[in-house]
Structure formats: C-alpha cells, structure tokens
Design a protein around this motif. Structure first.
Motif, PDB file in Angstrom:
ATOM      1  N   ALA A 449     -41.022  17.618  13.417  1.00 59.87           N
ATOM      2  CA  ALA A 449     -40.783  17.215  12.030  1.00 59.87           C
ATOM      3  C   ALA A 449     -39.499  17.835  11.491  1.00 59.87           C
ATOM      4  O   ALA A 449     -38.712  17.192  10.797  1.00 59.87           O
ATOM      5  CB  ALA A 449     -41.983  17.627  11.161  1.00 59.87           C
ATOM      6  N   ASP A 450     -39.283  19.096  11.832  1.00 57.79           N
ATOM      7  CA  ASP A 450     -38.074  19.773  11.368  1.00 57.79           C
ATOM      8  C   ASP A 450     -36.821  19.173  12.003  1.00 57.79           C
ATOM      9  O   ASP A 450     -35.776  19.088  11.362  1.00 57.79           O
ATOM     10  CB  ASP A 450     -38.164  21.266  11.696  1.00 57.79           C
ATOM     11  N   LYS A 451     -36.968  18.753  13.266  1.00 63.41           N
ATOM     12  CA  LYS A 451     -35.820  18.155  13.950  1.00 63.41           C
ATOM     13  C   LYS A 451     -35.402  16.852  13.280  1.00 63.41           C
ATOM     14  O   LYS A 451     -34.212  16.573  13.097  1.00 63.41           O
ATOM     15  CB  LYS A 451     -36.179  17.904  15.412  1.00 63.41           C
ATOM     16  N   VAL A 452     -36.413  16.032  12.908  1.00 59.52           N
ATOM     17  CA  VAL A 452     -36.123  14.750  12.248  1.00 59.52           C
ATOM     18  C   VAL A 452     -35.529  14.987  10.864  1.00 59.52           C
ATOM     19  O   VAL A 452     -34.452  14.482  10.525  1.00 59.52           O
ATOM     20  CB  VAL A 452     -37.400  13.900  12.159  1.00 59.52           C
ATOM     21  N   ALA A 453     -36.275  15.795  10.056  1.00 60.54           N
ATOM     22  CA  ALA A 453     -35.814  16.028   8.681  1.00 60.54           C
ATOM     23  C   ALA A 453     -34.524  16.835   8.660  1.00 60.54           C
ATOM     24  O   ALA A 453     -33.604  16.581   7.875  1.00 60.54           O
ATOM     25  CB  ALA A 453     -36.902  16.750   7.888  1.00 60.54           C
ATOM     26  N   GLY A 454     -34.464  17.840   9.579  1.00 57.10           N
ATOM     27  CA  GLY A 454     -33.286  18.687   9.607  1.00 57.10           C
ATOM     28  C   GLY A 454     -32.036  17.938  10.019  1.00 57.10           C
ATOM     29  O   GLY A 454     -30.936  18.200   9.518  1.00 57.10           O
ATOM     30  N   GLY A 455     -32.194  16.962  10.948  1.00 55.12           N
ATOM     31  CA  GLY A 455     -31.038  16.178  11.369  1.00 55.12           C
ATOM     32  C   GLY A 455     -30.436  15.394  10.224  1.00 55.12           C
ATOM     33  O   GLY A 455     -29.213  15.315  10.066  1.00 55.12           O
TER      34      GLY A 455
END
Length: 596
Positions: A449-455
């Motif tokens: 989730a962090d990878k998606v939102a963080g990207g």
C-alpha cells in the motif's frame, strides 16, 4: 457567544491554577462514563460514601491497633482490619469504642504464614469493595522471635519471621497494586526499623547486624531447611532485622519501578522503639520489664503505642506524605543530658525516633548503603517474586495526557509503522536464535500500500517538497557526509550466506572410498585393488582395521540398526562416526562410499 467565552475562561483558569509540574495530568482520567460505571459508582457511594478505603495488617494490637483507631477518628476512612484472629479483633472493636464509628470498620481474616491465605484475603477484599479501589495499604503486621534457638516454619515451608514480615506483604502488594492505581491519592507504607538501617547505633552497633549479603538463601528458594536470606545459620534476631531491611529496600524498588506508572506513593517508616509493644511478647519477663525503662531514661528512643500509631497514621493521611521513595522518621538525633528532663516528663522527650516533637517533627531520614544497594535490591525483588509466585504489572511507557500530543501521536503512528516495515525489509533483523525475522502478512500489505501511495506522492507532492527543501534548507554539508573510517560492506545474498555458513560448519575432513561394479572396463586387478585400498582411509589406518570396519558394518545391517534412506536407491547407514552409502541399480551394488 458569551457562554462560550465564559467556558473558555474557566478552562484557562483551571490550567493556570494547576501546579506546573502536573501539566495536563488532571485530564488523564477524563472520559464519558459508561452505564456500568455509573451503576458501580452509585453502589460505591451507597456503601462507602466519600470515605477512602484503607487496609491495615495487624490491626488487633500494638502499632496497628492505634493507627486504625486514628484513621477511624477522622471520619474519612473505611478501615479493613486484616488479622489472624477475627474474634480478638471484634473484642478490640468493642473495648476501644470503635462502635462510635458505625459502618466504617470491617475485620477480615488473614494468616500471613500462608500464601494461600493472602490470595484468599485479596479475593474476599475484591468482592467486598466492588469497583472501589483501595486508597491506603499499611503493611504493619510483624513478629519478633529473637530467643528461638531454631527456626519455625510457615505453612509454605519458609522461615516464619521472613514470611510474615516481608514475603506475604510482598505478595499482597503485588495483588493490590494495580487496583490501587485507580485511586486519586494511593499510598503503600511498609514499617521498617532502625535495626534494619545500619547507619545508626541501634542498627549498626548491636549484633547481629542486618545483612542480606548476596541473597544466596533466597536464590536457592528459601525453603526448609534454608532459614536465612543470606543462606547461613539461623539467628532469630537477625531474621527480624533482615526482614525489616527487605521492607525498606522493597519500598525503594517499587518507587523506582512503579511510582510514575501507577501514581502510588511508596514509602517506609520508623515510628520509634515501641518498647511496651506486644512485638516483644516472646522476650523473657525481665527484658519486658526493664527494656522500656532503659529506652525511656537512658537512650531516649522510647515511644508509646499511641504516639507510634499517630505516626503511622500521619504517613497515611498527611498531604505532605504523598512524596514517594521516602523513609519517614520523627525528631532529630538523641540529645545529651536528658536524664532529669526524662524523669520530669515520664520519658516523653524529643529524640531520634523518640517520643515528642509532634506532627511537625516528621522528616525524611537517611538510609544506609545496604538499603540503597540497587543491585541487591533488584535481586531481592526477583528472588522474592520467584519464592512467592507474585505477578507484577508490566512497566508501561509514560504517555503525556496532553490532547495535542495525542492527536499528533495518532497521525505519526501509521507513518512510523510504514517506515519501520521498509527498514526491516531492507535489512531484516534476527531473533534470539539467529534466524532471519520475516515480514508478517500485515507488514507486507502495508509495504504494498505504501509503495502504491508513496509512488504517487513522490512524483507529485514529493517533487515539490524536495525542490522547496533544497531551496530553503540547502544541501547537506560535505563535513556531515565525511568522516567514516570504513566503507559500508556489501552484504552477501541470503542464499549465498546460508551456503557459506553450512560449508564452515562442515569443516571436518572426509575420507571417501569408491568401489566399482564388476564391469570389464572398470574392474581392476587384485593387485591394483590392494594398492588402492589403503588410500581410501587415512594413513594411520591398517588393512586389518578396514576389515574390522567392513565386518562391523555387515553386522549392523544384519541387526537392522538405525537406517536412513538417502534417495530411492541409496540407503545410508550411520555407524560410530562412519557413514556408508551404497548405490544399487536393479538390485546390484554399483558404488559404495565411506566417509567420516
């Protein structure tokens, strides 16, 4: 608008009126009460009114009896008298006129010679008081058996003096402490003694001296026949002094571990030498007759039961005694030339622990190096916990009740969890056995989730933020980036590291013997076989040894000893450090390997 302004002003006045050291602590218990809590509060009000709940052990005689009477006289306490003999307690209740305070005293049975009785008392206390917390716990009961030539044992197999005076109170505190933390001004008081404090004449100048040494007796379980905390021979007077030293050390340990977490004030006291107390009931007649005279007119350390009871009451009641971690005493040191004055006042004169001085003569006394020994104090706590089976609350992180900090903390909690998950993925930690800690499913979900939102954020808001940061904050100084004495080493691949570890573990030499199948191309001559056979084993092994090994292997197979299958066609046999692997094809032996 006017109403809102008024409320704001009142709120600001409340904050301004509170002590600066308290900060927002007055807000820590603010919450909307549930229906059950409202019902419980109503029951408490009906049963106890606004009175505080005080528990005192040994309230049927001596110091405890006078302290209980003083608590009742204030009209501010409901007193629980924890006693061994309930009938005797009932007689004291009538003789001392406690019936003048109806509904404010409840006797309960407690035999300090038994840990089961302590648990039973605490269970009955919980049922009696309901949701009301205990406000005061006065650990007063004690025995003194100095004349005994041998130890007496409790129901649990422990020396009686130490169990009654210290261990059972230790267990009781562990049972009641968590409940007491709900009270507004909770206090736990242990009764120490000058004899347990060896920086005084009474404690350091009269043999035997209180000394736990390295607590070898407690470390060994302190069970019959081990009668002393230090593990050495029994002396009745020393057992009493050691128990008082333990109580004073306990107050310090509990203060250090739990005062900030629970809000409980832990303290110990020395009320003075109560020379006419039932504590000396097991002393010889001549001693009971002349010891009070000696303490009154020679040392000046004598204190009557009434005054000593007032002192114990004061530490439980006086607002000045909310301070934790204190050893309370009264008056200054003994004074010279007191003979005539003592005669004129019947022994009631001021002195170190002596009578007189009044309410304002209380002071924070100094403790000896033994009492303050942190290492032995921690060991005392651990060993006493093991002996009694006590269960203590786990230390909690002290959290500020400031509402702003709570909001910021709630926001930062999620961010902290995400950043920690990324850090652990980049360089996983290891458990106590050296195994790599794998991310949990929840952590993996957080990472995805962090990878998606963080990207998305990094390529939008993040870009702007980094640009502004460089402009406003500037670049990191080169001096901050330099100064490392080593380059960061590249970590091996996990699989490669595991293989290297296995190779290091299997560093022992191996001896391999291969025997070809009967084939025209591979069968050597008998002469050649004899030459090659010794090379199969180390140079110090003879042909006779080889034959013995081959015979032993044959016997093992015939006896069907431990057999490990290595693949479909290669049975493996473990024989006293040798591993023999035989390969067969269609039932025929084609190869055999022997290794150490």
């Amino acid at each position: 608008m006017k109403t809102s302004s008024t409320i704001t002003s009142i709120f600001l006045l409340l904050i301004a009126g509170s002590e600066t050291v308290d900060g927002f602590t007055f807000m820590k218990n603010w919450k909307v009460p549930s229906l059950n809590e409202m019902r419980a509060d109503k029951q408490i009000q009906e049963k106890f009114g606004d009175k505080k709940l005080a528990v005192i052990t040994g309230s049927s005689s001596g110091l405890g009896r006078k302290a209980a009477a003083a608590l009742l006289r204030t009209g501010e306490y409901h007193v629980i008298g924890a006693v061994r003999d309930v009938d005797k307690m009932q007689a004291v209740y009538e003789i001392d006129g406690w019936a003048e305070y109806p509904g404010t005293f409840t006797p309960m049975e407690l035999e300090l010679n038994s840990f089961d009785s302590v648990h039973k008392f605490c269970d009955e206390l919980d049922k009696f008081k309901g949701a009301k917390p205990v406000d005061r716990l006065l650990c007063n009961a004690g025995v003194y058996q100095p004349s005994l030539p041998y130890p007496k044992w409790s129901m649990d197999g422990h020396e009686q003096t130490m169990q009654i005076n210290f261990l059972s109170h230790f267990l009781m505190i562990s049972r009641l402490m968590e409940d007491m933390s709900r009270a507004s001004d909770p206090r736990i008081i242990t009764v120490g003694s000058v004899t347990g404090n060896d920086n005084t004449v009474g404690g350091g100048g009269v043999y035997p001296i209180a000394d736990l040494k390295n607590l070898d007796g407690f470390d060994a379980g302190f069970r019959n026949p081990i009668a002393m905390a230090d593990g050495y021979g029994f002396i009745g007077a020393k057992a009493y002094k050691d128990s008082k030293l333990c109580l004073m050390m306990l107050a310090n340990v509990l203060h250090a571990k739990y005062n900030k977490q629970t809000g409980i004030a832990f303290s110990s006291i020395y009320p003075g030498c109560i020379a006419e107390s039932p504590l000396f009931r097991e002393k010889r007649g001549w001693f009971r007759k002349y010891f009070p005279v000696f303490m009154k007119y020679i040392t000046g350390g004598f204190v009557g039961e009434e005054e000593a009871g007032q002192r114990l009451f004061q530490v439980a009641h006086d607002p000045r005694c909310t301070k934790s971690g204190v050893y309370w005493s009264w008056n200054g040191g003994p004074r010279e030339g007191r003979g005539m004055e003592a005669l004129e006042k019947g022994g009631q004169i001021s002195g170190g622990g002596g009578a007189g001085g009044g309410w304002d003569s209380i002071y924070e006394n100094d403790q000896s190096a033994k009492v303050q020994d942190a290492e032995i104090s921690v060991k005392l706590f651990k060993t006493a916990t093991a002996i009694t089976g006590a269960k203590w609350p786990k230390p909690n992180t002290i959290v500020s009740p400031c509402p702003t900090l709570k909001v910021i903390g709630a926001i930062s909690t999620g961010m902290t969890a995400r950043e920690e998950a990324k850090r652990m993925k980049e360089r996983p930690g290891f458990d106590e056995f050296g195994n790599v800690i794998r991310p949990t499913k929840r952590q993996k979900v957080v990472l995805v989730a962090d990878k998606v939102a963080g990207g998305v954020l990094r390529n939008t808001v993040g870009r702007v933020g980094r640009f502004v940061g460089r402009r406003v904050l500037g670049r990191i100084p080169e001096t901050a980036l330099e100064g490392s004495y080593q380059e960061t080493k590249e970590e091996k691949d996990e699989k490669e590291a595991a293989e290297a570890e296995q190779q290091d573990a299997v560093a022992a030499p191996e001896i391999v013997a291969e025997e070809s199948s009967p084939s025209p191309e591979t069968v050597p001559s008998e002469e050649k076989k004899e030459e090659e056979t010794p090379q199969v084993f180390s140079s110090d092994v003879t042909n006779d040894d080889i034959s013995a090994v081959e015979t032993e292997i044959s016997e093992v197979v015939l006896k069907k000893e431990k057999l490990e299958v290595n693949g479909d066609s290669a049975p493996k046999i473990q024989v006293e450090g040798l591993v023999v692997t035989t390969e067969r094809v269609n039932g025929e032996r084609v190869n055999e390997t022997v290794s150490v």
